[in-house]
Design an enzyme around this catalytic site. Structure first.
Site, PDB file in Angstrom:
ATOM      1  CG  ASP A 199      -2.079   0.823   1.266  1.00  5.24           C
ATOM      2  OD1 ASP A 199      -1.852   2.031   0.613  1.00  5.24           O
ATOM      3  OD2 ASP A 199      -2.890   0.708   1.619  1.00  5.24           O
TER       4      ASP A 199
ATOM      5  CB  THR B 167      -0.539 -10.553  -9.206  1.00  5.99           C
ATOM      6  OG1 THR B 167      -0.368  -9.335  -9.069  1.00  5.99           O
ATOM      7  CG2 THR B 167       0.644 -11.462  -8.528  1.00  5.99           C
TER       8      THR B 167
ATOM      9  CG  PHE C 102      -2.762  -5.259  -7.641  1.00  3.69           C
ATOM     10  CD1 PHE C 102      -3.861  -4.654  -6.810  1.00  3.69           C
ATOM     11  CD2 PHE C 102      -1.421  -4.682  -7.658  1.00  3.69           C
ATOM     12  CE1 PHE C 102      -3.578  -3.229  -6.424  1.00  3.69           C
ATOM     13  CE2 PHE C 102      -1.495  -3.334  -7.220  1.00  3.69           C
ATOM     14  CZ  PHE C 102      -2.334  -2.834  -6.660  1.00  3.69           C
TER      15      PHE C 102
END
Length: 242
Positions: free
Chosen positions: A141, A214, A216
């Protein structure tokens, strides 16, 4: 096994600023039972003592750590392709733990273990020096707002601890789609003796073919986001910290 994070262990003072916000919701009875059963089989409880990886995995293969494994795609993919390496994943979100446990069970992987706890504390208290061959931190994050930068998991303190945990010649791999975060990491690394940046240009490297893209990451690429891959090698002599 831990279903909810506990921040005080043996009366020790844990860090106050965390890199995550708990989003764990109430589980159905089936999910709770699944979590309980498979954490017993594939999980490692948090404790304030070092893990004996040779005992846990019943071999002396290299240990590769992923911090914050999300759905577990990358961790599982690596474990399936590298049966002569051991993999440890650390995660704080229950949906991620559930997803990864399902993969481990589906593919019957004896070389993967997970820890459901705060990665900073796990690395500090559970992983002995000179015990990891490689560490991955993929798309942490970025906490883009300036007032939230203190929540970022990648700090000078963490990178210094990771350096001690890596074997001489071990690797630290980081990927992010936030350029500001990437530059911040580069600035931090430059002030830590013991890492060599493996980039020919002194900043970023090309994604290795063996690193799975991935879901994401694919979403970010579709949106036109640039991915910043960083790779560092440890040249730190851990002999004084064993």
């Amino acid at each position: 096994m831990y279903f909810y994070l506990k921040y005080n262990i043996n009366n020790m003072i844990m860090r106050r600023v965390r890199s995550f916000v708990s989003r764990n919701r109430k589980l159905t009875q089936n999910k709770r039972q699944f979590l309980k059963n498979y954490l017993l089989k594939y999980g490692i409880d948090f404790s304030c003592s070092y893990v004996n990886f040779n005992f846990i995995f019943n071999n002396e293969y290299p240990v590769i750590l992923e911090i914050g494994f999300g759905t577990g795609e990358f961790l599982i993919n690596m474990a399936r392709k590298n049966l002569f390496s051991n993999f440890l994943g650390i995660e704080v979100y229950i949906p991620s733990i559930l997803s990864c446990l399902r993969y481990i069970h589906k593919y019957n992987l004896p070389n993967v273990k997970v820890i459901f706890y705060d990665a900073v504390e796990v690395i500090s208290y559970m992983i002995s020096n000179n015990s990891l061959s490689e560490v991955y931190i993929l798309f942490p994050d970025p906490w883009p707002k300036r007032r939230h930068h203190k929540r970022r998991i990648i700090t000078k303190e963490l990178l210094e601890v990771i350096l001690k945990k890596l074997v001489f010649g071990g690797y630290l791999n980081i990927a992010t789609d936030c350029q500001i975060y990437a530059k911040s990491i580069l600035n931090i690394i430059e002030n830590i003796k013991g890492y060599i940046n493996l980039s020919n240009t002194g900043d970023y490297v090309i994604r290795s073919d063996y690193r799975l893209v991935t879901k994401f990451e694919k979403k970010g690429l579709v949106l036109g986001n640039k991915i910043f891959n960083l790779k560092f090698k440890s040249i730190f002599n851990n002999s004084n910290f064993l």
